[in-house]
Design a protein around this motif. Structure first.
Motif, PDB file in Angstrom:
ATOM      1  N   GLN A   1      29.037  53.418  33.997  1.00  0.00           N
ATOM      2  CA  GLN A   1      30.384  53.652  33.492  1.00  0.00           C
ATOM      3  C   GLN A   1      31.378  53.860  34.631  1.00  0.00           C
ATOM      4  O   GLN A   1      32.569  53.647  34.472  1.00  0.00           O
ATOM      5  N   SER A   2      30.870  54.293  35.815  1.00  0.00           N
ATOM      6  CA  SER A   2      31.773  54.548  36.940  1.00  0.00           C
ATOM      7  C   SER A   2      32.204  53.250  37.610  1.00  0.00           C
ATOM      8  O   SER A   2      33.224  53.207  38.272  1.00  0.00           O
ATOM      9  N   GLN A   3      31.425  52.189  37.469  1.00  0.00           N
ATOM     10  CA  GLN A   3      31.769  50.892  38.027  1.00  0.00           C
ATOM     11  C   GLN A   3      31.899  49.860  36.921  1.00  0.00           C
ATOM     12  O   GLN A   3      31.229  49.952  35.892  1.00  0.00           O
ATOM     13  N   LYS A   4      32.772  48.869  37.160  1.00  0.00           N
ATOM     14  CA  LYS A   4      33.032  47.871  36.130  1.00  0.00           C
ATOM     15  C   LYS A   4      33.502  46.579  36.780  1.00  0.00           C
ATOM     16  O   LYS A   4      34.166  46.601  37.823  1.00  0.00           O
ATOM     17  N   ILE A   5      33.138  45.474  36.153  1.00  0.00           N
ATOM     18  CA  ILE A   5      33.675  44.173  36.561  1.00  0.00           C
ATOM     19  C   ILE A   5      35.032  44.006  35.892  1.00  0.00           C
ATOM     20  O   ILE A   5      35.128  43.804  34.680  1.00  0.00           O
ATOM     21  N   LEU A   6      36.071  44.132  36.665  1.00  0.00           N
ATOM     22  CA  LEU A   6      37.425  44.039  36.130  1.00  0.00           C
ATOM     23  C   LEU A   6      37.888  42.582  36.192  1.00  0.00           C
ATOM     24  O   LEU A   6      37.891  41.968  37.263  1.00  0.00           O
ATOM     25  N   LYS A   7      38.267  42.045  35.055  1.00  0.00           N
ATOM     26  CA  LYS A   7      38.759  40.668  34.980  1.00  0.00           C
ATOM     27  C   LYS A   7      40.271  40.687  34.805  1.00  0.00           C
ATOM     28  O   LYS A   7      40.825  41.601  34.199  1.00  0.00           O
ATOM     29  N   GLY A   8      40.904  39.680  35.337  1.00  0.00           N
ATOM     30  CA  GLY A   8      42.352  39.633  35.210  1.00  0.00           C
ATOM     31  C   GLY A   8      42.896  38.267  35.575  1.00  0.00           C
ATOM     32  O   GLY A   8      42.153  37.343  35.922  1.00  0.00           O
ATOM     33  N   VAL A   9      44.202  38.160  35.494  1.00  0.00           N
ATOM     34  CA  VAL A   9      44.890  36.921  35.830  1.00  0.00           C
ATOM     35  C   VAL A   9      46.158  37.275  36.594  1.00  0.00           C
ATOM     36  O   VAL A   9      46.830  38.269  36.287  1.00  0.00           O
ATOM     37  N   VAL A  10      46.470  36.473  37.612  1.00  0.00           N
ATOM     38  CA  VAL A  10      47.680  36.670  38.411  1.00  0.00           C
ATOM     39  C   VAL A  10      48.728  35.674  37.941  1.00  0.00           C
ATOM     40  O   VAL A  10      48.478  34.463  37.902  1.00  0.00           O
ATOM     41  N   MET A  11      49.911  36.182  37.595  1.00  0.00           N
ATOM     42  CA  MET A  11      50.971  35.345  37.036  1.00  0.00           C
ATOM     43  C   MET A  11      52.250  35.510  37.849  1.00  0.00           C
ATOM     44  O   MET A  11      52.454  36.509  38.548  1.00  0.00           O
ATOM     45  N   CYS A  12      53.098  34.515  37.740  1.00  0.00           N
ATOM     46  CA  CYS A  12      54.454  34.586  38.290  1.00  0.00           C
ATOM     47  C   CYS A  12      55.356  33.793  37.379  1.00  0.00           C
ATOM     48  O   CYS A  12      55.195  32.565  37.242  1.00  0.00           O
ATOM     49  N   GLU A  13      56.261  34.484  36.721  1.00  0.00           N
ATOM     50  CA  GLU A  13      57.176  33.851  35.760  1.00  0.00           C
ATOM     51  C   GLU A  13      56.396  33.047  34.714  1.00  0.00           C
ATOM     52  O   GLU A  13      56.678  31.877  34.457  1.00  0.00           O
ATOM     53  N   LYS A  14      55.352  33.696  34.175  1.00  0.00           N
ATOM     54  CA  LYS A  14      54.521  33.150  33.103  1.00  0.00           C
ATOM     55  C   LYS A  14      53.664  31.961  33.543  1.00  0.00           C
ATOM     56  O   LYS A  14      53.093  31.268  32.699  1.00  0.00           O
ATOM     57  N   ASN A  15      53.556  31.734  34.833  1.00  0.00           N
ATOM     58  CA  ASN A  15      52.710  30.666  35.358  1.00  0.00           C
ATOM     59  C   ASN A  15      51.575  31.268  36.171  1.00  0.00           C
ATOM     60  O   ASN A  15      51.800  32.205  36.966  1.00  0.00           O
ATOM     61  N   PRO A  16      50.335  30.770  36.000  1.00  0.00           N
ATOM     62  CA  PRO A  16      49.211  31.289  36.786  1.00  0.00           C
ATOM     63  C   PRO A  16      49.376  30.956  38.263  1.00  0.00           C
ATOM     64  O   PRO A  16      49.912  29.906  38.620  1.00  0.00           O
ATOM     65  N   VAL A  17      48.921  31.838  39.115  1.00  0.00           N
ATOM     66  CA  VAL A  17      49.047  31.653  40.559  1.00  0.00           C
ATOM     67  C   VAL A  17      47.643  31.513  41.163  1.00  0.00           C
ATOM     68  O   VAL A  17      46.875  32.478  41.184  1.00  0.00           O
ATOM     69  N   PRO A  18      47.278  30.323  41.649  1.00  0.00           N
ATOM     70  CA  PRO A  18      45.958  30.145  42.272  1.00  0.00           C
ATOM     71  C   PRO A  18      45.975  30.574  43.737  1.00  0.00           C
ATOM     72  O   PRO A  18      47.024  30.798  44.342  1.00  0.00           O
ATOM     73  N   LYS A  19      44.761  30.677  44.305  1.00  0.00           N
ATOM     74  CA  LYS A  19      44.565  30.947  45.734  1.00  0.00           C
ATOM     75  C   LYS A  19      45.240  32.237  46.194  1.00  0.00           C
ATOM     76  O   LYS A  19      45.829  32.302  47.282  1.00  0.00           O
ATOM     77  N   VAL A  20      45.170  33.265  45.359  1.00  0.00           N
ATOM     78  CA  VAL A  20      45.657  34.588  45.741  1.00  0.00           C
ATOM     79  C   VAL A  20      44.458  35.432  46.165  1.00  0.00           C
ATOM     80  O   VAL A  20      43.466  35.510  45.451  1.00  0.00           O
ATOM     81  N   ASP A  21      44.523  36.040  47.327  1.00  0.00           N
ATOM     82  CA  ASP A  21      43.439  36.906  47.792  1.00  0.00           C
ATOM     83  C   ASP A  21      43.527  38.244  47.071  1.00  0.00           C
ATOM     84  O   ASP A  21      44.564  38.932  47.131  1.00  0.00           O
ATOM     85  N   VAL A  22      42.427  38.614  46.391  1.00  0.00           N
ATOM     86  CA  VAL A  22      42.332  39.898  45.705  1.00  0.00           C
ATOM     87  C   VAL A  22      41.301  40.718  46.465  1.00  0.00           C
ATOM     88  O   VAL A  22      40.113  40.393  46.468  1.00  0.00           O
ATOM     89  N   ALA A  23      41.743  41.764  47.122  1.00  0.00           N
ATOM     90  CA  ALA A  23      40.860  42.548  47.984  1.00  0.00           C
ATOM     91  C   ALA A  23      40.710  43.961  47.450  1.00  0.00           C
ATOM     92  O   ALA A  23      41.703  44.626  47.124  1.00  0.00           O
ATOM     93  N   ASN A  24      39.449  44.389  47.324  1.00  0.00           N
ATOM     94  CA  ASN A  24      39.155  45.790  47.035  1.00  0.00           C
ATOM     95  C   ASN A  24      39.071  46.502  48.365  1.00  0.00           C
ATOM     96  O   ASN A  24      38.117  46.331  49.119  1.00  0.00           O
ATOM     97  N   TYR A  25      40.080  47.287  48.652  1.00  0.00           N
ATOM     98  CA  TYR A  25      40.206  47.857  49.981  1.00  0.00           C
ATOM     99  C   TYR A  25      39.063  48.806  50.315  1.00  0.00           C
ATOM    100  O   TYR A  25      38.642  48.900  51.462  1.00  0.00           O
TER     101      TYR A  25
END
Length: 245
Positions: free
Chosen positions: A20-44
């Motif tokens: 319960q302390s860890q989870k696979i978080l799913k999401g989508v990156v958008m800009c003005e209602k358009n998906p944005v590919p090739k965005v680096d998502v880093a867990n610091y």
């Protein structure tokens, strides 16, 4: 038997709490209602870096207290602190903002610059650390040496620049026109009859006369010319002075 049952219950409880302390978080990156590919998502905190696909979606393992950083060269950097509310979401939506165009800025490098917000030190540190994480976690076969030095000098780039210097066409070397002494030039330009019949010089006086003419600085200028008339005019003019001697 009772002890084994208690141990099993304890193991299940601990595993449940950990899951319960860890989870696979799913999401989508958008800009003005358009998906944005090739965005680096880093867990610091976990040093995990993934990149959004063509649909802008991503999946990253998180826990409460983690910090996610979203970086793309064409968009403002965004960070997100993971709390329990974020953990309860089934699908996270991240909205990025395009960087404002700066028409008065001239970019002279082919590497896109990242515009930093007010917190420059924080964003600079994040960008450097994320780049190091990506380089360190990229898939490589450790048994095969590919000729590269990690985080070292780009020898290939330096070598190509050195080779480019050798490939440049050499400027043609300007050959300096050999200097001709005025006496030699005057001898070739005017025959002996000119000195004897026109200038009324004796044959034994011709060499002395030409040395006298050569002492005049103007003779150096005439040495670079091919005009017969100019040379003859100069000899006639100097002959008058020579006769006065």
């Amino acid at each position: 038997m009772k002890g084994k049952l208690l141990f099993a219950c304890y193991f299940i409880m601990v595993n449940s709490v950990f899951s319960q302390s860890q989870k696979i978080l799913k999401g989508v990156v958008m800009c003005e209602k358009n998906p944005v590919p090739k965005v680096d998502v880093a867990n610091y905190k976990s040093k995990q870096v993934i990149t959004t696909n063509t649909l802008g979606t991503f999946s990253v393992q998180v826990k409460v207290g983690d910090e996610l950083v979203f970086i793309s060269k064409n968009y403002e950097i965004k960070r997100l602190m993971v709390d329990q509310k974020t953990m309860n979401l089934n699908n996270l939506i991240i909205s990025l903002q395009l960087k404002p165009e700066q028409l008065n800025e001239v970019v002279i490098t082919n590497i896109a610059s990242i515009k930093l917000s007010a917190d420059n030190k924080w964003e600079e540190g994040k960008i450097e650390e994320i780049n190091l994480i990506k380089n360190a976690t990229s898939l490589k076969n450790p048994a095969v040496y590919d000729g590269r030095i990690e985080n070292g000098v780009d020898l290939i780039k330096i070598g190509s620049k050195i080779m480019a210097l050798f490939k440049k066409e050499k400027e043609p070397i300007k050959k300096e026109i050999p200097k001709i002494e005025f006496a030699t030039l005057a001898r070739k330009t005017c025959d002996e009859k000119f000195y004897i019949q026109t200038l009324h010089l004796k044959p034994e006086q011709i060499n002395l006369f030409l040395q006298f003419c050569e002492a005049d600085p103007k003779s150096q200028t005439l040495s670079k010319e091919t005009s017969v008339l100019n040379i003859m005019d100069f000899l006639i003019y100097k002959n008058t002075d020579f006769k006065k001697l």
